[in-house]
Design a protein around this motif. Structure first.
Motif, PDB file in Angstrom:
ATOM      1  N   THR A  45      -2.892  -9.134 -23.357  1.00  0.00           N
ATOM      2  CA  THR A  45      -3.263  -9.758 -24.633  1.00  0.00           C
ATOM      3  C   THR A  45      -4.735 -10.164 -24.591  1.00  0.00           C
ATOM      4  OG1 THR A  45      -2.713 -11.998 -23.923  1.00  0.00           O
ATOM      5  CG2 THR A  45      -0.930 -10.696 -24.968  1.00  0.00           C
ATOM      6  N   THR A  46      -5.291 -10.348 -25.757  1.00  0.00           N
ATOM      7  CA  THR A  46      -6.676 -10.824 -25.850  1.00  0.00           C
ATOM      8  C   THR A  46      -6.841 -12.138 -25.092  1.00  0.00           C
ATOM      9  OG1 THR A  46      -6.939  -9.765 -28.009  1.00  0.00           O
ATOM     10  CG2 THR A  46      -8.476 -11.549 -27.477  1.00  0.00           C
ATOM     11  N   GLU A  47      -5.940 -13.068 -25.335  1.00  0.00           N
ATOM     12  CA  GLU A  47      -6.021 -14.396 -24.708  1.00  0.00           C
ATOM     13  C   GLU A  47      -5.992 -14.301 -23.183  1.00  0.00           C
ATOM     14  OE1 GLU A  47      -3.662 -18.692 -24.710  1.00  0.00           O
ATOM     15  OE2 GLU A  47      -2.950 -17.073 -26.007  1.00  0.00           O
ATOM     16  N   LYS A  48      -5.057 -13.529 -22.636  1.00  0.00           N
ATOM     17  CA  LYS A  48      -4.952 -13.422 -21.180  1.00  0.00           C
ATOM     18  C   LYS A  48      -6.150 -12.709 -20.576  1.00  0.00           C
ATOM     19  CE  LYS A  48      -0.073 -14.007 -20.564  1.00  0.00           C
ATOM     20  NZ  LYS A  48       1.147 -13.568 -19.933  1.00  0.00           N
ATOM     21  N   LEU A  49      -6.657 -11.713 -21.247  1.00  0.00           N
ATOM     22  CA  LEU A  49      -7.834 -10.999 -20.748  1.00  0.00           C
ATOM     23  C   LEU A  49      -9.025 -11.938 -20.652  1.00  0.00           C
ATOM     24  CD1 LEU A  49      -8.998  -8.183 -19.956  1.00  0.00           C
ATOM     25  CD2 LEU A  49      -9.736  -8.005 -22.320  1.00  0.00           C
ATOM     26  N   PHE A  58      -7.455   8.104 -18.891  1.00  0.00           N
ATOM     27  CA  PHE A  58      -6.633   8.026 -17.684  1.00  0.00           C
ATOM     28  C   PHE A  58      -6.640   9.348 -16.922  1.00  0.00           C
ATOM     29  CE2 PHE A  58      -2.478   7.066 -15.542  1.00  0.00           C
ATOM     30  CZ  PHE A  58      -2.865   5.880 -14.957  1.00  0.00           C
ATOM     31  N   THR A  59      -6.509  10.448 -17.631  1.00  0.00           N
ATOM     32  CA  THR A  59      -6.510  11.752 -16.957  1.00  0.00           C
ATOM     33  C   THR A  59      -7.888  12.104 -16.401  1.00  0.00           C
ATOM     34  OG1 THR A  59      -6.893  12.982 -19.016  1.00  0.00           O
ATOM     35  CG2 THR A  59      -4.596  12.661 -18.312  1.00  0.00           C
ATOM     36  N   ARG A  60      -8.927  11.473 -16.911  1.00  0.00           N
ATOM     37  CA  ARG A  60     -10.283  11.696 -16.409  1.00  0.00           C
ATOM     38  C   ARG A  60     -10.629  10.764 -15.242  1.00  0.00           C
ATOM     39  NH1 ARG A  60     -10.339  13.076 -21.822  1.00  0.00           N
ATOM     40  NH2 ARG A  60     -11.576  14.933 -22.353  1.00  0.00           N
ATOM     41  N   GLY A  61      -9.694   9.901 -14.852  1.00  0.00           N
ATOM     42  CA  GLY A  61      -9.894   9.065 -13.675  1.00  0.00           C
ATOM     43  C   GLY A  61     -10.202   7.611 -13.929  1.00  0.00           C
ATOM     44  N   TYR A  62     -10.211   7.174 -15.178  1.00  0.00           N
ATOM     45  CA  TYR A  62     -10.531   5.780 -15.509  1.00  0.00           C
ATOM     46  C   TYR A  62      -9.307   4.888 -15.363  1.00  0.00           C
ATOM     47  CZ  TYR A  62     -14.856   7.517 -17.515  1.00  0.00           C
ATOM     48  OH  TYR A  62     -16.070   8.110 -17.680  1.00  0.00           O
ATOM     49  N   ASP A  63      -9.544   3.630 -14.996  1.00  0.00           N
ATOM     50  CA  ASP A  63      -8.547   2.584 -15.139  1.00  0.00           C
ATOM     51  C   ASP A  63      -8.598   2.164 -16.608  1.00  0.00           C
ATOM     52  OD1 ASP A  63      -7.979   2.514 -12.362  1.00  0.00           O
ATOM     53  OD2 ASP A  63      -9.679   1.168 -12.031  1.00  0.00           O
ATOM     54  N   VAL A  64      -7.429   1.939 -17.215  1.00  0.00           N
ATOM     55  CA  VAL A  64      -7.393   1.674 -18.658  1.00  0.00           C
ATOM     56  C   VAL A  64      -6.517   0.472 -18.960  1.00  0.00           C
ATOM     57  CG1 VAL A  64      -6.837   2.596 -20.941  1.00  0.00           C
ATOM     58  CG2 VAL A  64      -7.698   4.142 -19.150  1.00  0.00           C
ATOM     59  N   SER A  65      -7.121  -0.531 -19.608  1.00  0.00           N
ATOM     60  CA  SER A  65      -6.388  -1.702 -20.102  1.00  0.00           C
ATOM     61  C   SER A  65      -6.326  -1.625 -21.618  1.00  0.00           C
ATOM     62  CB  SER A  65      -7.094  -2.993 -19.694  1.00  0.00           C
ATOM     63  OG  SER A  65      -7.117  -3.134 -18.299  1.00  0.00           O
ATOM     64  N   LEU A  66      -5.121  -1.559 -22.142  1.00  0.00           N
ATOM     65  CA  LEU A  66      -4.911  -1.575 -23.587  1.00  0.00           C
ATOM     66  C   LEU A  66      -4.686  -3.024 -24.008  1.00  0.00           C
ATOM     67  CD1 LEU A  66      -4.406  -0.103 -26.285  1.00  0.00           C
ATOM     68  CD2 LEU A  66      -1.992   0.091 -25.590  1.00  0.00           C
ATOM     69  N   VAL A  67      -5.453  -3.496 -24.971  1.00  0.00           N
ATOM     70  CA  VAL A  67      -5.299  -4.869 -25.444  1.00  0.00           C
ATOM     71  C   VAL A  67      -4.190  -4.869 -26.496  1.00  0.00           C
ATOM     72  CG1 VAL A  67      -6.432  -6.926 -26.330  1.00  0.00           C
ATOM     73  CG2 VAL A  67      -7.744  -5.269 -24.973  1.00  0.00           C
ATOM     74  N   SER A  68      -3.043  -5.421 -26.128  1.00  0.00           N
ATOM     75  CA  SER A  68      -1.800  -5.281 -26.896  1.00  0.00           C
ATOM     76  C   SER A  68      -1.871  -5.804 -28.320  1.00  0.00           C
ATOM     77  CB  SER A  68      -0.656  -5.969 -26.166  1.00  0.00           C
ATOM     78  OG  SER A  68      -0.886  -7.363 -26.060  1.00  0.00           O
TER      79      SER A  68
END
Length: 186
Positions: free
Chosen positions: A176-180, A125-135
């Motif tokens: 979530t995995t399912e929603k992604l 995130f600090t390097r400029g990426y968009d980040v999605s964490l899979v809960s």
């Protein structure tokens, strides 16, 4: 929306899903199963899968405990990044791998929620990426003996605080995995 110019691609970053790590992590079988689904989804979407392997005194390079779990298997051509720090970007070639593939968005899964996952999502995130964490596709071990919360609370807290992460021209989300997977099929 990332701050990285001329990059529009998404990659799945699978962190430290190694035999020695997963053996002591909670819900390992379920997490590995979800990561299998994410890997299949990423490959179907033609999104790169990038594997990260940690080495340390407890996970000696090339040892059995250092190996990726048997249920998961990098394919030929998929990048494997070797690290010795929590943040997968520190002293590795990860940024080069991502730049070469035009990656601006990382979907993150693996272990450990309160260590390498946390360090890497912040580092990205600090390097400029968009980040999605899979809960439901990250885990940790029980460190409550040393004063940490129970593992399920650590995982929940990681998901909670990441869902509120903000910065200019970047996105952070928890899915979530399912929603992604369902979202990609719509």
């Amino acid at each position: 929306m990332s701050t990285l110019e001329n990059r529009e691609n998404t990659a799945l970053l699978v962190i430290d899903v190694q035999k020695g790590v997963m053996a002591s992590s909670v819900h390992s079988d379920e997490v590995v199963g979800r990561i299998q689904q994410l890997v299949e989804w990423s490959r179907q979407q033609s999104n790169p899968v990038i594997w990260v392997q940690h080495s340390s005194e407890e996970l000696p390079l090339e040892s059995t405990v250092w190996e990726i779990v048997d249920e998961l298997s990098p394919q030929a051509g998929e990048a494997i990044v070797h690290k010795t720090h929590g943040d997968s970007f520190e002293a590795t070639n990860l940024e080069d791998v991502l730049a070469k593939a035009g990656i601006s968005h990382l979907v993150v899964a693996g272990a450990q929620s309160d260590a390498c996952i946390r360090s890497t999502i912040h580092g990205a995130f600090t390097r400029g990426y968009d980040v999605s964490l899979v809960s439901d596709a990250h885990t940790t071990e029980d460190l409550s003996e040393w004063g940490a919360p129970e593992p399920d609370k650590v995982i929940s807290h990681t998901n909670l605080y990441w869902s509120f992460q903000t910065a200019p021209d970047r996105t952070a989300d928890v899915v979530t995995t399912e929603k992604l997977i369902a979202g990609a099929q719509e």
